[in-house]
Design a protein around this motif. Structure first.
Motif, PDB file in Angstrom:
ATOM      1  N   HIS A   1       5.530  61.688 -43.625  1.00  0.00           N
ATOM      2  CA  HIS A   1       7.191  61.797 -43.833  1.00  0.00           C
ATOM      3  C   HIS A   1       7.912  61.454 -42.553  1.00  0.00           C
ATOM      4  O   HIS A   1       9.074  60.799 -42.759  1.00  0.00           O
ATOM      5  N   TYR A   2       7.447  61.490 -41.669  1.00  0.00           N
ATOM      6  CA  TYR A   2       8.251  60.951 -40.148  1.00  0.00           C
ATOM      7  C   TYR A   2       7.292  60.518 -39.148  1.00  0.00           C
ATOM      8  O   TYR A   2       5.959  60.967 -39.111  1.00  0.00           O
ATOM      9  N   VAL A   3       8.058  59.986 -37.967  1.00  0.00           N
ATOM     10  CA  VAL A   3       7.075  59.751 -36.805  1.00  0.00           C
ATOM     11  C   VAL A   3       7.837  60.407 -35.636  1.00  0.00           C
ATOM     12  O   VAL A   3       8.986  60.975 -35.715  1.00  0.00           O
ATOM     13  N   SER A   4       7.291  60.492 -34.362  1.00  0.00           N
ATOM     14  CA  SER A   4       7.832  61.121 -33.192  1.00  0.00           C
ATOM     15  C   SER A   4       9.456  60.280 -33.045  1.00  0.00           C
ATOM     16  O   SER A   4       9.374  59.166 -33.285  1.00  0.00           O
ATOM     17  N   ASN A   5      10.181  60.984 -32.615  1.00  0.00           N
ATOM     18  CA  ASN A   5      11.196  60.232 -31.852  1.00  0.00           C
ATOM     19  C   ASN A   5      11.265  59.310 -30.896  1.00  0.00           C
ATOM     20  O   ASN A   5      11.874  58.623 -30.660  1.00  0.00           O
ATOM     21  N   THR A   6      10.208  59.582 -30.130  1.00  0.00           N
ATOM     22  CA  THR A   6       9.896  58.892 -28.981  1.00  0.00           C
ATOM     23  C   THR A   6       8.506  58.487 -28.767  1.00  0.00           C
ATOM     24  O   THR A   6       7.824  58.680 -29.657  1.00  0.00           O
ATOM     25  N   GLY A   7       8.341  57.416 -28.019  1.00  0.00           N
ATOM     26  CA  GLY A   7       6.877  57.079 -27.740  1.00  0.00           C
ATOM     27  C   GLY A   7       6.695  55.608 -28.709  1.00  0.00           C
ATOM     28  O   GLY A   7       7.495  55.034 -29.514  1.00  0.00           O
ATOM     29  N   SER A   8       5.559  55.259 -28.404  1.00  0.00           N
ATOM     30  CA  SER A   8       4.950  53.987 -29.368  1.00  0.00           C
ATOM     31  C   SER A   8       3.348  54.308 -29.602  1.00  0.00           C
ATOM     32  O   SER A   8       2.958  55.243 -28.806  1.00  0.00           O
ATOM     33  N   ASN A   9       2.915  53.506 -30.585  1.00  0.00           N
ATOM     34  CA  ASN A   9       1.481  53.673 -30.921  1.00  0.00           C
ATOM     35  C   ASN A   9       1.491  55.179 -31.580  1.00  0.00           C
ATOM     36  O   ASN A   9       0.513  55.972 -31.216  1.00  0.00           O
TER      37      ASN A   9
ATOM     38  N   ARG B   1       3.521  46.912 -22.741  1.00  0.00           N
ATOM     39  CA  ARG B   1       2.811  46.252 -24.027  1.00  0.00           C
ATOM     40  C   ARG B   1       1.215  46.554 -23.737  1.00  0.00           C
ATOM     41  O   ARG B   1       0.697  45.888 -22.724  1.00  0.00           O
ATOM     42  N   GLU B   2       0.611  47.285 -24.562  1.00  0.00           N
ATOM     43  CA  GLU B   2      -0.813  47.255 -24.614  1.00  0.00           C
ATOM     44  C   GLU B   2      -1.442  46.356 -25.359  1.00  0.00           C
ATOM     45  O   GLU B   2      -0.996  46.125 -26.507  1.00  0.00           O
ATOM     46  N   ARG B   3      -2.570  45.432 -24.894  1.00  0.00           N
ATOM     47  CA  ARG B   3      -2.790  44.289 -25.564  1.00  0.00           C
ATOM     48  C   ARG B   3      -4.437  44.840 -26.365  1.00  0.00           C
ATOM     49  O   ARG B   3      -4.972  45.749 -25.943  1.00  0.00           O
ATOM     50  N   LEU B   4      -4.237  44.037 -27.565  1.00  0.00           N
ATOM     51  CA  LEU B   4      -5.524  44.454 -28.341  1.00  0.00           C
ATOM     52  C   LEU B   4      -6.615  43.642 -27.695  1.00  0.00           C
ATOM     53  O   LEU B   4      -6.341  42.668 -26.692  1.00  0.00           O
ATOM     54  N   PRO B   5      -8.076  44.011 -27.852  1.00  0.00           N
ATOM     55  CA  PRO B   5      -9.168  43.332 -27.025  1.00  0.00           C
ATOM     56  C   PRO B   5      -9.610  41.929 -27.938  1.00  0.00           C
ATOM     57  O   PRO B   5     -10.532  41.334 -27.663  1.00  0.00           O
ATOM     58  N   PHE B   6      -8.565  41.479 -28.546  1.00  0.00           N
ATOM     59  CA  PHE B   6      -8.850  40.182 -29.429  1.00  0.00           C
ATOM     60  C   PHE B   6      -7.503  39.471 -29.434  1.00  0.00           C
ATOM     61  O   PHE B   6      -6.546  40.207 -29.578  1.00  0.00           O
ATOM     62  N   THR B   7      -7.612  38.134 -29.572  1.00  0.00           N
ATOM     63  CA  THR B   7      -6.194  37.512 -29.786  1.00  0.00           C
ATOM     64  C   THR B   7      -6.171  36.959 -31.282  1.00  0.00           C
ATOM     65  O   THR B   7      -7.146  37.008 -31.927  1.00  0.00           O
ATOM     66  N   ILE B   8      -4.966  36.303 -31.801  1.00  0.00           N
ATOM     67  CA  ILE B   8      -4.819  35.805 -32.896  1.00  0.00           C
ATOM     68  C   ILE B   8      -5.826  34.571 -33.260  1.00  0.00           C
ATOM     69  O   ILE B   8      -6.446  34.257 -34.078  1.00  0.00           O
TER      70      ILE B   8
ATOM     71  N   GLY C   1       9.795  48.697 -29.462  1.00  0.00           N
ATOM     72  CA  GLY C   1       9.856  47.596 -28.430  1.00  0.00           C
ATOM     73  C   GLY C   1       8.933  46.770 -28.039  1.00  0.00           C
ATOM     74  O   GLY C   1       8.204  46.134 -28.917  1.00  0.00           O
ATOM     75  N   LYS C   2       8.730  46.600 -26.503  1.00  0.00           N
ATOM     76  CA  LYS C   2       7.977  45.772 -26.140  1.00  0.00           C
ATOM     77  C   LYS C   2       6.567  46.033 -26.292  1.00  0.00           C
ATOM     78  O   LYS C   2       5.644  45.191 -26.174  1.00  0.00           O
ATOM     79  N   ASP C   3       6.173  47.195 -26.860  1.00  0.00           N
ATOM     80  CA  ASP C   3       4.881  47.632 -27.017  1.00  0.00           C
ATOM     81  C   ASP C   3       4.486  46.845 -28.301  1.00  0.00           C
ATOM     82  O   ASP C   3       2.948  46.813 -28.522  1.00  0.00           O
ATOM     83  N   TRP C   4       5.263  46.450 -29.073  1.00  0.00           N
ATOM     84  CA  TRP C   4       4.911  45.797 -30.375  1.00  0.00           C
ATOM     85  C   TRP C   4       4.932  44.316 -30.087  1.00  0.00           C
ATOM     86  O   TRP C   4       5.739  43.737 -29.212  1.00  0.00           O
ATOM     87  N   TYR C   5       3.806  43.667 -30.704  1.00  0.00           N
ATOM     88  CA  TYR C   5       3.773  42.228 -31.049  1.00  0.00           C
ATOM     89  C   TYR C   5       3.205  41.911 -32.338  1.00  0.00           C
ATOM     90  O   TYR C   5       2.831  42.677 -32.989  1.00  0.00           O
TER      91      TYR C   5
END
Length: 353
Positions: free
Chosen positions: A339-347, A18-25, A261-265
Motif C-alpha cells: 500500500h505504501y513506502v516510507s516517507n524517507t530513504g531509498s532502496n 548512489r549505490e552501484r550494482l555489482p554488474f553493469t548494463i 533521487g541520485k540513488d536511482w539509475y
C-alpha cells in the motif's frame, strides 16, 4: 476535506548516495546472444496475423452459435486476444516489432485502435515509464504512495485506489493520467505528456481511435445495444482487467525495491520488476511475463525474451526476481500487503498497516 496530518519532510533527493550494482548494463548485454536483439519482420507479422485470425474466428463462432452458454467462454477468450493484440502494439511502440518505423506505426495503430488505445499517446507515456521505472518520484505507472500520503487518504479514497478501480484503472489513466502526476489526456496533443514535436503523432492516433468509436457506434445503431455488450463491451472490459492485472503484478510486490533521487539509475530501476508465469497464457500473450529482460533491453522482440532471460540470470544472480506463486495468489498478496513506502530513504519496499 483536508487532513490535519502533516507528512514528514522528505530530504533533498540529491542527498542520497548512489549505490552501484555489482554488474553493469554492458555485462548484462554481453551475456545475451546477439540474434536476440534482431527482429524478424516476417516472424513479427506472423504473430500479428495469428492474433487477427483468432479474433476474427472467435467472432464468427460467437455470431454463428449466438448462445448464452458460449458467450462467457467467448468473452474470456476474446478479452485475452484483445490483450494479445495490445502486446503486439506494445512491441511496435518499442521498435522491437521490425526495423521499419512505418510498419511499426501501421501495425501499432491497427492493434491498438481496435481496443481504443491511442497508439502514439500511449507509446510516449510508456516511454516515460521505462525511463523512470523504480523511481518513486518520476515513474509513470504503478508507483507507490508514501506513508504520509496514505495516512491522509480518506477511507473511500483507499477503497477506490486499492480495491474498486484496481483492475479497471486503464481507461481512467488514458484520460486523466496517474494520481499525483501532472494531469493530461493521452488523446489531447496539448497534454503535458507530449512535446510540441509529437503533436501530430498524438492527433493521428486520436483520429484512429475516433474512427473505431464511429464503427462501434454504427454497429450498435444497426444491431442494437445487446450487440455492443456481447461483441465488444464485455471483451473490452476483460482486456482492461488483463492489462491492469499484468502490469500491476510486474510492478507491485513486496520484494521489489524503490529508489529516490541520485540513488536511482536506469539499470537499478529496470530490474526493479518481477517475472510472472501465466501458464498456458504465456504464449498467447507473447511471453510478456518475461518482464525483467524486457525492461533492461526494450528492443528485444517478444519471441527472444525467454532465451534472453535465461542468458541474464547468471549475471543478475539474486537481483533477478520471479514470482513462484499463482497469478491470483500473487495479486491478492500484493493488493493486501503493498500500500505504501516510507516517507524517507531509498532502496525501500512496500508495506501495509
Amino acid at each position: 476535506m483536508q487532513s490535519n496530518l502533516i507528512e514528514p519532510i522528505v530530504p533533498d533527493s540529491s542527498a542520497f548516495e548512489r549505490e552501484r550494482l555489482p554488474f553493469t548494463i554492458q555485462d548484462v548485454r554481453a551475456a545475451i546472444p546477439k540474434h536476440c536483439f534482431e527482429p524478424s519482420t516476417w516472424k513479427s507479422l506472423s504473430y500479428f496475423f495469428r492474433d487477427v485470425v483468432i479474433v476474427a474466428g472467435l467472432y464468427a463462432i460467437a455470431a454463428k452459435l449466438d448462445s448464452w452458454f458460449f458467450y462467457p467462454i467467448f468473452w474470456f477468450m476474446q478479452a485475452t486476444m484483445f490483450w494479445a493484440l495490445f502486446v503486439i502494439g506494445h512491441d511496435c511502440g518499442h521498435g522491437s516489432f521490425s526495423r521499419y518505423k512505418w510498419l511499426n506505426n501501421l501495425v501499432g495503430h491497427i492493434s491498438h485502435s481496435f481496443i481504443l488505445v491511442p497508439y502514439h499517446g500511449w507509446r510516449i507515456s510508456h516511454r516515460t515509464h521505462h525511463k523512470n521505472t523504480g523511481n518513486i518520484e518520476t515513474d509513470e505507472s504503478w508507483y507507490p504512495v508514501t506513508e504520509g500520503k496514505y495516512d491522509e487518504m480518506q477511507w473511500w479514497e483507499k477503497f477506490l485506489r486499492f480495491d474498486l478501480t484496481l483492475l479497471l484503472a486503464y481507461p481512467l489513466y488514458l484520460f486523466r493520467r496517474s494520481p499525483e502526476r501532472p494531469g493530461g489526456s493521452h488523446f489531447h496533443p496539448a497534454s503535458p505528456l507530449f512535446r510540441e514535436s509529437e503533436k501530430w503523432d498524438v492527433i493521428t492516433s486520436t483520429i484512429w481511435c475516433a474512427v473505431m468509436v464511429a464503427l462501434v457506434a454504427a454497429g450498435t445503431f444497426t444491431w442494437g445495444w445487446l450487440w455492443l455488450v456481447k461483441f465488444y463491451l464485455v471483451p473490452y472490459l476483460g482486456f482492461v482487467v488483463w492489462l491492469d492485472l499484468v502490469t500491476f503484478l510486474h510492478h507491485t510486490d513486496d520484494e521489489i525495491p524503490w529508489y529516490r533521487g541520485k540513488d536511482w539509475y536506469f539499470l537499478k530501476g529496470a530490474i526493479s520488476t518481477i517475472d510472472v508465469d501465466y501458464g498456458l497464457i504465456n504464449n498467447i500473450h507473447h511471453d510478456i511475463g518475461t518482464h525483467v529482460a524486457h525492461h533492461i533491453f526494450l528492443t528485444i522482440p517478444h519471441y527472444h525474451l525467454l532465451e534472453a532471460t535465461e542468458a541474464i540470470k547468471p549475471v543478475l544472480g539474486e537481483y533477478y526476481r520471479k514470482s513462484n506463486r499463482s497469478i491470483w495468489a500473487a495479486f491478492w498478496d500484493a493488493k493486501e500487503n503493498c500500500h505504501y513506502v516510507s516517507n524517507t530513504g531509498s532502496n525501500i519496499y512496500y508495506r501495509s498497516k
